[in-house]
Scaffold this active site. Structure first.
Site, short mmCIF file in Angstrom:
data_model
loop_
_atom_site.label_atom_id
_atom_site.label_comp_id
_atom_site.label_asym_id
_atom_site.label_seq_id
_atom_site.Cartn_x
_atom_site.Cartn_y
_atom_site.Cartn_z
N HIS A 1 4.42 -8.26 -4.25
CA HIS A 1 4.04 -7.05 -3.52
C HIS A 1 3.39 -7.40 -2.18
O HIS A 1 2.22 -7.08 -1.91
CB HIS A 1 3.10 -6.18 -4.35
CG HIS A 1 3.09 -4.74 -3.89
ND1 HIS A 1 2.73 -3.69 -4.70
CD2 HIS A 1 3.40 -4.18 -2.68
CE1 HIS A 1 2.81 -2.55 -4.02
NE2 HIS A 1 3.20 -2.82 -2.79
N ARG B 1 8.48 1.14 -5.33
CA ARG B 1 7.42 1.03 -6.32
C ARG B 1 8.05 0.53 -7.61
O ARG B 1 9.20 0.85 -7.93
CB ARG B 1 6.74 2.38 -6.56
CG ARG B 1 5.81 2.82 -5.43
CD ARG B 1 4.57 1.95 -5.39
NE ARG B 1 3.60 2.37 -4.38
CZ ARG B 1 3.52 1.86 -3.17
NH1 ARG B 1 4.38 0.92 -2.79
NH2 ARG B 1 2.58 2.27 -2.33
N GLU C 1 2.50 -4.29 -12.87
CA GLU C 1 2.11 -5.04 -11.68
C GLU C 1 0.59 -5.19 -11.67
O GLU C 1 -0.11 -4.20 -11.84
CB GLU C 1 2.57 -4.28 -10.42
CG GLU C 1 2.42 -5.05 -9.14
CD GLU C 1 3.01 -4.33 -7.95
OE1 GLU C 1 2.23 -4.02 -7.01
OE2 GLU C 1 4.23 -4.07 -7.94
#
Length: 313
Positions: free
Chosen positions: A277, A230, A258
């Site tokens: 991602h 993460r 993000e």
């Protein structure tokens, strides 16, 4: 079987079509719901969340009673932060490990063997040979040794690398120490001898900003940091400083913030390789997600405990 029929909400037409093709489809009432609207029913037995959704959508579950809320991701901290009380959550363990491990290894190889530089040279019509680094004879640290970490190690077999494993809880391994897992607290003292650090830990209070200025300073000069965990596991400002100094390289599938905004320094820093991602976003995801949904439906129909339960709110 305990119940003759259950209701299942599905966030995409593709998942709905796949569930309709299962041999138990006649026992499933399929509901189209992506959580962008209020709940279409006061009771839905199994709610499948959208993939990489805005986590605030989970609040729309407040008016709905459920038996199970099924995330499509391995990480679930954002779901829990927004989920109203009264729900049981399962994550998508078994769906993303292989794809994420592939991407982690691909990021490492691309950065070490300088694929981005070769691509830029090729776009300019230049034959530019640059010395790269191998995985062979290198020391790789897997920080987090759950399903993704173990899948990465399986794919590292054959690369002739030395693998060190780190997790929240130490495990001794075999009689000769093979397979030993160290505590993450042991990592700092070993960083100077590690060539590639691959992060797969869940985001918790303990792992937030695990990689900070001190961590990066302790890394071997020229070492590579790979993050498929993460974004907030890494202190972004600290990483920018380390990249600007040329001390480390970084290959990141996740960032903080993000999505990474246009103009952010990470986009243009030498030594940074970024993917948006997409660790689990491969051809393997859909069939594995469908298989997981089928197992969860069968468990609920049989009155059994579903798999992958991670929390109840």
């Amino acid at each position: 079987m305990r119940d003759s029929r259950i209701s299942v909400s599905l966030p995409t037409p593709a998942l709905a079509a796949a569930v309709a093709d299962l041999d138990l489809a006649d026992r499933v009432e399929s509901i189209a719901w992506d959580l962008t609207t209020p709940s279409p029913s006061a009771h839905i037995d199994l709610v499948v969340l959208p993939y990489q959704q805005d986590p605030r959508r989970a609040a729309n579950l407040g008016a709905t009673a459920t038996q199970l809320v099924q995330a499509q991701t391995i990480g679930y901290e954002d779901v829990l932060a927004n989920l109203p009380p009264g729900h049981t959550v399962a994550n998508a363990r078994s769906v993303h490990e292989a794809s994420t491990a592939e991407l982690a290894l691909g990021l490492a190889l691309a950065s070490l063997r300088r694929f981005p530089e070769y691509t830029l040279a090729a776009q300019g019509g230049r034959w530019q040979q640059l010395p790269g680094q191998s995985l062979a004879d290198r020391t790789i640290a897997l920080v987090g040794y759950g399903g993704v970490g173990q899948a990465i190690e399986q794919r590292l077999n054959g690369f002739e690398a030395r693998v060190l494993r780190f997790a929240r809880t130490a495990r001794p391994g075999g009689p000769d120490g093979a397979g030993r897992v160290r505590e993450i607290s042991d990592l700092a003292g070993l960083l100077p001898e590690i060539d590639v650090v691959i992060l797969t830990v869940p985001l918790t209070g303990e792992t937030r900003h695990l990689v900070d200025d001190a961590f990066l300073a302790a890394m071997r000069p020229g070492a590579l940091l790979v993050n498929v965990a993460r974004g907030p596991v890494v202190d972004t400002d600290a990483l920018v400083r380390a990249l600007e100094a040329g001390h480390v390289r970084a290959a990141l599938d996740v960032t903080d913030p993000e999505p990474l905004p246009s103009g952010h320094p990470l986009w243009s820093l030498e030594g940074a390789l970024i993917t948006p991602h997409v660790g689990g976003a491969s051809s393997a995801m859909h069939p594995r997600m469908v298989a997981l949904i089928e197992r969860q439906v069968r468990a609920l129909l049989n009155g059994e405990t579903p798999e992958n339960i991670v929390a109840s709110s």
